[in-house]
Scaffold this active site. Structure first.
Site, mmCIF file in Angstrom:
data_model
loop_
_atom_site.group_PDB
_atom_site.id
_atom_site.type_symbol
_atom_site.label_atom_id
_atom_site.label_comp_id
_atom_site.label_asym_id
_atom_site.label_seq_id
_atom_site.Cartn_x
_atom_site.Cartn_y
_atom_site.Cartn_z
ATOM 1 N N GLU A 97 29.458 39.114 2.593
ATOM 2 C CA GLU A 97 29.559 40.164 1.662
ATOM 3 C C GLU A 97 28.253 40.861 1.931
ATOM 4 O OE1 GLU A 97 32.706 40.507 0.440
ATOM 5 O OE2 GLU A 97 33.158 37.815 -0.021
ATOM 6 N N HIS A 128 26.833 38.125 -6.316
ATOM 7 C CA HIS A 128 28.057 38.281 -6.929
ATOM 8 C C HIS A 128 28.660 36.494 -6.941
ATOM 9 C CE1 HIS A 128 32.056 36.692 -5.128
ATOM 10 N NE2 HIS A 128 31.760 36.802 -4.178
ATOM 11 N N HIS A 132 30.515 33.154 -7.945
ATOM 12 C CA HIS A 132 32.525 32.286 -8.139
ATOM 13 C C HIS A 132 32.094 31.801 -9.722
ATOM 14 C CE1 HIS A 132 32.778 31.761 -4.163
ATOM 15 N NE2 HIS A 132 32.826 33.558 -3.850
ATOM 16 N N HIS A 183 39.037 35.721 -7.122
ATOM 17 C CA HIS A 183 37.110 35.520 -6.467
ATOM 18 C C HIS A 183 36.131 35.512 -7.774
ATOM 19 C CE1 HIS A 183 34.633 37.137 -2.218
ATOM 20 N NE2 HIS A 183 34.330 35.962 -3.599
HETATM 21 ZN ZN LIG Z 1 32.631 35.344 -2.977
#
Ligand SMILES: [Zn+2]
Length: 217
Positions: free
Chosen positions: A79, A98, A100, A161
């Site tokens: 990413e 980022h 999850h 996501h």
């Molecule tokens: Zn991810």
């Protein structure tokens, strides 16, 4: 040659915090930091290294194009384009997380924003937590859609996501991830129980103004 070790240590520490908080499993999610000097360097978690065993020496350093700026055996997170796109678009952002986290991801799968249901959320996010248009993980489109949804705010959901939280430093970005996850959890509980009430409009507007003031502090 600079090794940026203090920044790599910080990214490693927060990556483990993110893992221990249960926001990710294995090596999922990613964390980065803008190095505050003239060289345009960014420190980011490596791809496919489990957080449990991650060491600062495995955390990588990239340039503005995402190319490795230190000779290491590890590649940058997939990413990386999304992190770099955020830094490019937002001079006020020095840290990007980022994750999850489960409840944030439930909202991301529903593709529904998290509305202003609790005090604090808008003060720290800038608005409701919007959902970026879907694009596959690691793609340039995901980077583009993330920046589009984020605008001047501090957190968004990535469709199907997870979430993306940004801040002046990693402490702020991490606390924001925890706040967004808590708000998502509360909202999902409310949806299950049925009727609920949003914060009054004038409070939300006042909180948006507070966000603008606090963003640069
Ligand atoms: Zn991810």
């Amino acid at each position: 040659m600079k090794d940026y070790l203090e920044f790599r240590e910080e990214v490693c520490r927060y990556a483990k915090k993110m893992y221990q908080a249960g926001f990710v499993t294995g090596s999922a999610g990613n964390i980065s930091l803008r190095v505050p000097d003239e060289d345009n360097r960014y420190v980011i978690t490596p791809t496919s290294v489990p957080y449990e065993t991650l060491t600062p020496e495995q955390v990588v350093v990239v340039d503005r194009e995402g190319d490795l700026a230190l000779d290491l055996d590890y590649g940058p997170s997939v990413e990386t384009p999304m992190h770099l796109a955020v830094y490019q678009a937002r001079a006020d952002v020095n840290a990007v997380i980022h994750s999850h986290a489960v409840f944030s991801t439930v909202m991301a799968v529903l593709r529904k924003p998290i509305p202003p249901i609790v005090e604090e959320l808008v003060v720290y996010v800038g608005d409701e937590v919007r959902v970026a248009e879907y694009a596959s993980a690691g793609s340039d489109d995901l980077a583009k859609f993330a920046v589009q949804a984020l605008r001047e705010n501090a957190a968004i959901l990535l469709a199907n996501h997870g979430n993306l939280c940004v801040g002046k430093n990693l402490l702020k970005a991490f606390n924001l991830c925890a706040l967004v996850e808590k708000a998502a959890h509360i909202y999902i509980e409310c949806l299950q129980l049925g009727k609920f009430t949003l914060l009054p409009d004038e409070v939300v507007e006042a909180e948006k103004e507070m966000y603008k003031v606090m963003k640069n502090m």
